[in-house]
Design an enzyme around this catalytic site. Structure first.
Site, PDB file in Angstrom:
ATOM      1  N   CYS A  41      -4.898 -27.818  40.366  1.00 52.73           N
ATOM      2  CA  CYS A  41      -3.521 -27.716  40.955  1.00 52.73           C
ATOM      3  C   CYS A  41      -2.207 -28.067  40.002  1.00 52.73           C
ATOM      4  O   CYS A  41      -2.670 -28.524  39.022  1.00 52.73           O
ATOM      5  CB  CYS A  41      -3.251 -28.473  42.358  1.00 52.73           C
ATOM      6  SG  CYS A  41      -3.328 -30.108  42.157  1.00 52.73           S
ATOM      7  N   CYS A  44      -2.108 -31.512  38.530  1.00 49.53           N
ATOM      8  CA  CYS A  44      -2.982 -31.545  37.355  1.00 49.53           C
ATOM      9  C   CYS A  44      -2.086 -31.261  36.069  1.00 49.53           C
ATOM     10  O   CYS A  44      -2.386 -31.845  35.013  1.00 49.53           O
ATOM     11  CB  CYS A  44      -4.385 -30.900  37.606  1.00 49.53           C
ATOM     12  SG  CYS A  44      -5.424 -31.189  38.882  1.00 49.53           S
ATOM     13  N   ASP A 462      22.182  -0.282  17.994  1.00 49.69           N
ATOM     14  CA  ASP A 462      22.412   0.134  16.961  1.00 49.69           C
ATOM     15  C   ASP A 462      22.042   1.536  16.733  1.00 49.69           C
ATOM     16  O   ASP A 462      21.703   2.148  17.881  1.00 49.69           O
ATOM     17  CB  ASP A 462      21.145  -0.345  15.859  1.00 49.69           C
ATOM     18  CG  ASP A 462      21.085  -0.006  14.465  1.00 49.69           C
ATOM     19  OD1 ASP A 462      22.204   0.496  13.926  1.00 49.69           O
ATOM     20  OD2 ASP A 462      20.138   0.351  13.914  1.00 49.69           O
TER      21      ASP A 462
END
Length: 781
Positions: A41, A44, A462
């Protein structure tokens, strides 16, 4: 043999056996990837990051969906110390090399789900009879409760073993995780049921238990259905979740599978001396053979043969590409027909496929701002839930509720509050989005880039090589009276064929494209005439003798006086930013050829769709005003800056930011690198220079400016999915924890809701796998 190495080589940036790579020069941080096992989870994740962060100079990002930890640490901190820190947090850890355990394939124990499937099946066989009999009063036979107890015991002890082991491991490290919550819930309901059976009167023959979806309050009530239902639903949810999480990385694994293991090496361009070797032994400059149905082994240049290649998995372009002598080919593309002899130009980590894979792996190692917040919340969430469950249980006992009702309410709170969905909300969506982007030819370097893509309001474009092809083409042929366009072009191309100048190549290509839409050409049957006395005059033009005639192709300033029909053409071409050359035959001007760069096929549509997305467009180029204004008018770009040096381009970007705009710069050249780095976001064409790609946050593999639109749309869609995931993950806990606290939620239903919430988050993220840009049909791969 030339071009073949004697053995395997270590990829650039790798450290054998450690998975560590230098992040920069001497004294800078080292990057190490670790496979972390045992995480269940978001709590952790927070715990692993906290433990690693205790080491001085170390920062880390842990991904629950991939089971990876990316750690930045000083060179003097050994990898073994990092592994030890993760293990002290209660998890397993192992260093990864760049090619190990690709994203989307979680590294935790049990990646092979055969054992997990078997456990789920056995638990289901034991649990389902208990659930049916316990919840259907009509099915309750004499001493049913004892039979259910015998069936529930192995589920509580063996079926939930992984939760108990995880809880004990967390306890040894004085922490709490999802396993702690589930283990306490299962044991509490089982031990309460054992107490009720043996000491509380629930074991009396003939006992009946009414159906209830709430916690209940009868003294004789047993909760064996919760004892078996909680582990059954959580195990099922975890199995489905793991399989679904693997699917989130399927696009990247598909890219990895394009890599060729063996190659048919040949002795030279003629294709002789063929033999199979591992692709690692092929060196730049070596030659190899590609047959129909095979994949191109590595990046190279075709030296012989012709074929049609499927490049869709690399660029997203569904239309096959023809390849012949002189054409570049990319490793991993599929030969649909024809044979090629290819000279290798890049191998291993230097190939385009390897760079694409590395960029996507890099992207999936980061975290969005929302996920960092979620991880911080999860770090304190589980301990807070434990404390709240104890407080609620104590409150109900103090309020006069039965011990059974109070304990069951606490169990429901423990189970429903597991923060699985919170930990999966962002990484699953990020995995899927970056993989889908790679399929569409859009490489996004990280979640922070996705966030910036959503925030930009201006796109600075560009011109040369980005909006235009960057190649000269013949655009118009104006002839003097009495001369045919086809004849003039044939004579000019004959002389220019011996020239290497871009103008000469454009004239020759125009002559060879007989029947072209824009240009007249000589009949296809007419052979190239022979040229004598060829002379190339630097800065002036070329001349030669063709069929007894003296033919010259000159700059206007070197030509003799132009007749009335031709006199104004050079000036008009110059005003439009184009180039004019004069064709003379026997000293007399007979035509003016107008050449220039042409816009990319999808440029106008890309600008139109950027405007539809609410983005402003700016043209920023080093070319003169004529060419800049012409392209801007042709594409519908409203703001134009011309004659801009690299420094001036960066200044324009800073001016836009100072005006309160959030600009992204799209470019492909070295002269764009500074502007790309200064912008809120840099977007580089994959066909551009390494400097431009290195300075950009997004790289477009496709030679198509429309990919810019796809990048913006994908970012918006991905962040919308992440937002909905996190909203659901937080709302789920906010809504159901109070329901459980007042005793209105049965622990079994709590387990079902918890597992369902995680699956819902993963399923929502998986929708990105089939996302298509707006207006794209089935051809968009």
């Amino acid at each position: 043999m030339t071009g073949i190495a004697a053995g395997g080589t270590l990829r650039t940036g790798e450290t054998a056996g450690t998975g560590a790579a230098r992040d920069g020069g001497a004294g800078e941080l080292v990057t190490t990837d670790l496979a972390v096992g045992g995480m269940t989870c978001a709590a952790c994740v927070a715990r692993v990051e906290k433990r690693l962060g205790r080491i001085e100079g170390v920062t880390s990002g842990v991904n629950l969906a991939t089971g990876r930890a990316r750690v930045l640490h000083p060179p003097e901190v050994p990898v073994e110390r990092l592994v030890a820190a993760v293990e002290r947090a209660g998890y397993t850890a192992a260093p990864l090399s760049p090619g190990d355990a690709g994203p989307g394939a979680p590294a935790e124990e049990g990646a092979d789900d055969t054992e997990a499937r078997l456990r789920v099946v056995l638990v289901a066989l034991l649990a389902l009879p208990v659930m049916v009999v316990s919840m259907v009063p009509a099915a309750q036979f004499l001493n049913w409760q004892w039979v259910c107890f015998l069936l529930a015991a192995p589920v509580a002890l063996w079926g939930a073993e992984s939760f108990h082991r995880g809880a004990l491991r967390a306890l040894r490290h004085r922490t709490a995780t999802m396993d702690t919550l589930v283990s306490l819930g299962v044991l509490a309901s089982f031990l309460w049921s054992a107490y009720a059976l043996f000491l509380g009167g629930a074991g009396t023959p003939g006992m009946r238990m009414p159906f209830s979806l709430s916690a209940g309050s009868a003294d004789a009530h047993v909760y064996l259905e919760a004892t078996v239902g909680v582990p059954l639903f959580v195990l099922c949810g975890r199995l489905l979740e793991t399989r679904a999480r693997r699917r989130t990385g399927s696009a990247l694994r598909a890219l990895a599978e394009l890599a060729v293991k063996d190659v048919s090496a040949v002795d030279g361009p003629e294709g002789g001396g063929e033999h199979r070797i591992p692709v690692e032994r092929l060196l730049p400059g070596g030659h190899f053979l590609v047959r129909p149905g095979e994949r191109v082994a590595t990046d190279g240049v075709v030296v012989r043969g012709g074929a049609v290649l499927d490049v869709s998995m690399l660029t997203g372009e569904s239309v096959p590409v023809e390849a012949g002598p002189g054409d570049r080919v990319t490793g991993g593309t599929l030969d649909l027909g024809g044979s090629l002899v290819v000279r290798a130009t890049a191998v291993g980590a230097d190939t385009q496929l390897a760079r694409i894979t590395a960029l996507v792996v890099e992207a999936q190692a980061g975290k969005a701002r929302a996920q960092r917040l979620a991880d911080r919340v999860a770090g304190v969430f589980v301990p807070a839930v434990l404390a709240l469950a104890v407080a609620v249980t104590a409150f109900w006992l103090g309020a006069g509720a039965t011990a059974q009702g109070a304990v069951t309410t606490g169990v429901a709170m423990l189970v429903v509050a597991c923060p699985c969905a919170l930990g999966l909300a962002t990484p699953t969506a990020l995995l899927t989005a970056t993989g889908r982007g790679a399929q569409l030819g859009v490489l996004i370097k990280g979640p922070e880039v996705l966030e910036r893509l959503r925030e930009i309001d201006t796109v600075v474009l560009d011109k040369t090589g980005t909006l235009t092809t960057g190649r000269m083409r013949l655009l118009d042929t104006v002839t003097a009276a009495g001369w045919e366009r086809g004849e003039v072009l044939r004579l000019a191309a004959a002389v220019e064929r011996l020239s290497e100048h871009p103008i000469g190549r454009a004239v020759v290509e125009a002559a060879e494209s007989a029947g072209g839409r824009e240009l007249p050409a000589a009949p296809a049957s007419a052979p190239p005439p022979e040229v004598g006395a060829f002379v190339a005059m630097a800065g002036t033009g070329v001349s030669g003798t063709v069929g007894g005639r003296r033919v010259r192709v000159l700059r206007p300033h070197a030509a003799t006086g132009l007749p009335g029909t031709l006199a104004g053409v050079p000036a008009e071409a110059d005003a439009a930013g184009r180039t004019a050359v004069v064709v003379e035959v026997d000293g007399a001007p007979v035509a003016v050829l107008v050449l220039g760069d042409t816009t990319r096929p999808g440029a106008a549509r890309a600008v139109e769709r950027l405007h539809a997305l609410g983005l402003r467009t700016v043209l920023l180029t080093g070319d003169g005003p004529g060419a800049a204004r012409r392209v801007a008018a042709e594409l519908g770009v409203g703001e134009v800056h011309w004659s801009a040096s690299p420094e001036r381009k960066a200044e324009v970007v800073e001016e836009l930011r100072a005006a309160g705009r959030v600009p992204a710069v799209v470019g492909d050249g070295v002269n764009d690198a500074v502007a790309l780095a200064r912008a809120e976001l840099g977007i580089a064409l994959g066909t551009g220079t390494d400097a431009a790609i290195g300075a950009a946050g997004v790289t477009l593999v496709r030679d198509d400016i429309l990919a810019v639109v796809h990048a913006v749309e994908l970012a918006r869609r991905a962040l919308a999915v992440i937002g909905s995931n996190l909203t659901w993950a937080f709302s789920y806990n906010v809504l159901l924890i109070p329901v459980a606290a007042v005793g209105l939620l049965h622990p079994m239903l709590a387990a079902l809701a918890m597992s369902g919430s995680s699956l819902l988050v993963v399923a929502n993220s998986l929708r990105l796998r089939t996302w298509r840009p707006r207006g794209e049909g089935a051809g968009s791969r």
